[in-house]
Design a protein around this motif. Structure first.
Motif, mmCIF file in Angstrom:
data_model
loop_
_atom_site.group_PDB
_atom_site.id
_atom_site.type_symbol
_atom_site.label_atom_id
_atom_site.label_comp_id
_atom_site.label_asym_id
_atom_site.label_seq_id
_atom_site.Cartn_x
_atom_site.Cartn_y
_atom_site.Cartn_z
ATOM 1 N N GLN A 98 0.818 -1.199 0.000
ATOM 2 C CA GLN A 98 0.000 0.000 0.000
ATOM 3 C C GLN A 98 0.856 1.255 0.000
ATOM 4 N N ILE A 99 1.945 1.248 0.755
ATOM 5 C CA ILE A 99 2.848 2.408 0.787
ATOM 6 C C ILE A 99 3.422 2.666 -0.602
ATOM 7 N N LYS A 100 3.780 1.612 -1.309
ATOM 8 C CA LYS A 100 4.283 1.781 -2.683
ATOM 9 C C LYS A 100 3.214 2.407 -3.576
ATOM 10 N N ASP A 101 1.995 1.933 -3.445
ATOM 11 C CA ASP A 101 0.904 2.479 -4.264
ATOM 12 C C ASP A 101 0.646 3.948 -3.950
ATOM 13 N N ILE A 102 0.808 4.303 -2.680
ATOM 14 C CA ILE A 102 0.563 5.690 -2.281
ATOM 15 C C ILE A 102 1.663 6.616 -2.816
ATOM 16 N N LEU A 103 2.922 6.200 -2.700
ATOM 17 C CA LEU A 103 4.041 7.077 -3.032
ATOM 18 C C LEU A 103 4.275 7.233 -4.536
ATOM 19 N N LYS A 134 -5.195 13.185 -1.792
ATOM 20 C CA LYS A 134 -5.537 11.811 -1.447
ATOM 21 C C LYS A 134 -4.338 11.067 -0.866
ATOM 22 N N SER A 135 -3.154 11.277 -1.441
ATOM 23 C CA SER A 135 -1.971 10.554 -0.964
ATOM 24 C C SER A 135 -1.584 10.987 0.453
ATOM 25 N N ASN A 137 23.085 14.053 -4.144
ATOM 26 C CA ASN A 137 22.197 15.214 -4.328
ATOM 27 C C ASN A 137 21.433 15.145 -5.644
ATOM 28 N N LYS A 138 21.154 13.921 -6.076
ATOM 29 C CA LYS A 138 20.401 13.709 -7.312
ATOM 30 C C LYS A 138 18.909 13.624 -6.985
ATOM 31 N N PHE A 139 18.089 14.276 -7.801
ATOM 32 C CA PHE A 139 16.631 14.286 -7.624
ATOM 33 C C PHE A 139 16.063 12.916 -8.035
ATOM 34 N N ILE A 140 15.412 12.219 -7.096
ATOM 35 C CA ILE A 140 14.864 10.892 -7.372
ATOM 36 C C ILE A 140 13.336 10.973 -7.360
ATOM 37 N N ASN A 141 12.750 10.793 -8.533
ATOM 38 C CA ASN A 141 11.282 10.779 -8.663
ATOM 39 C C ASN A 141 10.793 9.355 -8.365
ATOM 40 N N LEU A 142 9.981 9.206 -7.318
ATOM 41 C CA LEU A 142 9.555 7.855 -6.909
ATOM 42 C C LEU A 142 8.590 7.216 -7.900
ATOM 43 N N GLN A 143 7.943 8.042 -8.734
ATOM 44 C CA GLN A 143 7.104 7.450 -9.779
ATOM 45 C C GLN A 143 7.969 6.769 -10.832
ATOM 46 N N ASP A 144 9.116 7.353 -11.108
ATOM 47 C CA ASP A 144 10.027 6.775 -12.101
ATOM 48 C C ASP A 144 10.908 5.690 -11.505
ATOM 49 N N HIS A 145 11.112 5.758 -10.185
ATOM 50 C CA HIS A 145 11.981 4.787 -9.518
ATOM 51 C C HIS A 145 11.250 4.166 -8.315
#
Length: 621
Positions: free
Chosen positions: A293-298, A305-306, A350-358
């Motif tokens: 569920q945490i993965k689905d939320i993030l 909603k999130s 210091n790299k920007f990590i988008n959790l939707q992409d990763h």
């Protein structure tokens, strides 16, 4: 008895003749020489007939028994030319209500024949009087509860089978002696079967004690022979009732605890129960579900909603502290990027990590790893609330539920969490509810008002369902409720209609169907008019003390077919400790002075002596 003795006997015991028959109501003209208060027979004073007494009307060889309800004087109007002595012109008339007959040396209630005009009316012999006042079959066991109110030499013994294989009602205003009567009949029963292993094995008695009267030292029965749960919702040091998870997993009970609405919240609770059973307190399964569920939320783009769902996750997981003991929360190592509509964090470079992409990087976040710290507790209600939050996350993710509709039910249950945790124990080593005793007292005197109603309902529902499942193998169970208006009232402004209806349905079903499964109730109340009329009308035996309120008297009169006019009219003036006994155990209503309970076994319900208190004196027992 020879004819001479019969003639003498009849001449003394004959009091008059029948001169009017109107259904069960018969009028008897008393002989002029039988108007004294006492008669003499064989050198013994015999009490003459009066209102409330019994008479025998002889129709051939059939003695018909009646009870005198009233009497009046009637004056003969003769021709003026004929002068009559006043003594001969005035007649005493008894109004008698037929109640039964004697056949084969046994008193039978009911009317199978009506008397005829001029049938003789007699006083009862001692043998006939004893037949009427015998409340058990030949060879049946009895307990003595007191003596006739108007004759202390006549003990009243009630048949154990007739009394306890029935629902019992004890009514009376405060201070009239109703709680003492309840204690007396059960004190006599427990004393009668003291040391009887079969009784202890096959009979169970549960007292719901709202005022702490029966949980005190040796009250009714010695402390070693009863198990007391002294509950407390104000402190953590009270006793706890052992109750398994399955006893809580009832859609009706949980809906009541959470004030759930019928169309939205109740179905949600049903889904939560299904999820609870599916996870079955398997912590690894719960953790894996929550991590998914945490993965689905993030990976969501919807911030509102999130964030709401992350708050639900925070309600489930224990707090996360830093090395200084400060709660840093569960969202310290990731954030929401408004322009990109995503959750992100900066890595060590210091790299920007988008959790939707990763999405694989979600597993490195503290909220995900902190799930491993989750553990189920020994509190059912805490565990179930966690399941409800997980169920809410599922439903919101699937657009199956709206937060505003469901959240109030969870919040209401959380408000009750402390109370429920303080009075129930659902741990693995919780022990047996009955322990080594067949008598349990649940002391509710230190429990808040809402929980006072819930505990009897929950325990009653549990025990009754167990007896239904056991079928013919069940034990005898008697549920004793003093101050029964607390839980059996059909008028309540503190609860919803659904809660009130379910509460009454449970107890009304026991009253109507419980005997089939060996479950009986004994209820005592000072306000019978507040109790469901369905419950009162289904009781079998009654002990009615002084009632002053007109509504209470009317309720009793309307629902209890065993009472006669004299008994009803005497209710407002009964002395303390005196009651009218009526029902299936007695062939007719009886006014009884309840006997004393041995010192040391009396309930703690004595009225305080204000004079001694105000004068600084010690109370005298």
């Amino acid at each position: 008895m020879n004819n001479k003795h019969i003639s003498i006997h009849n001449s003394v015991f004959k009091i008059g003749i029948v001169y009017s028959v109107d259904g069960r109501e018969v009028k008897v003209r008393v002989d002029h020489n039988k108007n004294s208060s006492h008669l003499i027979y064989k050198g013994t004073l015999i009490k003459n007939v009066s209102v409330g007494g019994y008479v025998k009307i002889l129709k051939g060889y059939m003695p018909i028994i009646g009870k005198v309800e009233s009497e009046f004087l009637y004056e003969n109007k003769q021709d003026d030319k004929q002068l009559l002595v006043a003594e001969n012109s005035i007649n005493r008339i008894l109004v008698v209500k037929l109640i039964g007959f004697i056949e084969n040396q046994k008193f039978c209630r009911g009317v199978n024949e009506l008397p005829l005009i001029d049938n003789e009316c007699h006083l009862l012999t001692n043998e006939e009087f004893n037949l009427i006042h015998t409340f058990a079959g030949f060879g049946k066991e009895t307990i003595e509860v007191g003596h006739l109110a108007n004759d202390l030499l006549v003990p009243v013994n009630l048949g154990i089978g007739k009394l306890f294989s029935s629902h019992i009602g004890i009514f009376g205003n405060t201070g009239s002696g109703k709680s003492y009567t309840l204690a007396k009949i059960y004190r006599q029963l427990f004393t009668h079967y003291s040391g009887n292993s079969a009784f202890k094995e096959n009979a169970q008695f549960l007292f719901f004690d709202f005022n702490g009267e029966y949980s005190s030292h040796n009250s009714i029965i010695s402390d070693s022979d009863k198990k007391v749960y002294k509950l407390n919702t104000r402190k953590d040091n009270g006793d706890k009732i052992p109750l398994a998870d399955d006893d809580f997993l009832d859609i009706n009970l949980l809906s009541i605890f959470s004030n759930a609405t019928e169309k939205t919240q109740r179905p949600f609770i049903a889904r939560s129960i299904d999820l609870y059973k599916k996870i079955n307190k398997d912590e690894n399964k719960f953790r894996n579900f929550l991590k998914k569920q945490i993965k689905d939320i993030l990976i969501m783009s919807d911030k509102v909603k999130s964030e709401l769902l992350l708050d639900y996750v925070a309600e489930i997981l224990p707090p996360q502290y830093d090395k200084n003991g400060i709660d840093i929360g569960l969202k310290a190592d990731f954030h929401y990027h408004n322009n990109s509509s995503c959750y992100f964090f900066y890595d060590s470079n210091n790299k920007f990590i988008n959790l939707q992409d990763h999405p694989d990087q979600i597993e490195t976040r503290s909220i995900y790893m902190h799930v491993d710290q989750f553990e189920f507790t020994e509190s059912f209600i805490h565990n179930f609330i966690c399941i409800m939050y997980m169920r809410m996350i599922y439903d919101v993710l699937a657009n199956r539920a709206i937060n505003e509709h469901i959240a109030p039910a969870i919040h209401k249950l959380r408000q009750s969490e402390s109370d429920i945790s303080r009075i129930f124990n659902s741990s693995k080593g919780m022990g047996d509810f009955w322990g080594d005793s067949n008598v349990v007292v649940v002391d509710l005197s230190d429990v808040n008002t809402d929980t006072k109603k819930r505990i009897p309902l929950l325990l009653t529902n549990k025990l009754y369902n167990e007896h239904k499942k056991a079928g013919k193998a069940q034990k005898y169970l008697n549920l004793i409720v003093d101050e029964a208006h607390n839980i059996l009232s059909y008028q309540s402004t503190r609860e919803s209609e659904e809660w009130k209806d379910y509460r009454l349905e449970v107890f009304e079903e026991i009253i109507k169907e419980g005997r089939k499964f060996g479950v009986f109730m004994t209820i005592a109340s000072q306000r019978p008019s507040d109790i469901s009329s369905t419950i009162i009308s289904q009781l079998h035996n009654y002990f009615i003390h002084r009632l002053v309120n007109e509504k209470d008297i009317q309720q009793v009169n309307n629902t209890i077919s065993y009472l006669d006019k004299v008994s009803v009219e005497s209710l407002p003036i009964l002395s303390t400790g005196v009651c009218v006994i009526a029902g299936q155990l007695a062939e007719m209503p009886l006014v009884v002075q309840i006997g004393k309970i041995e010192a040391g076994f009396r309930p703690e319900n004595e009225t305080i002596d204000i004079e001694n208190i105000w004068q600084g004196k010690e109370a005298v027992n």
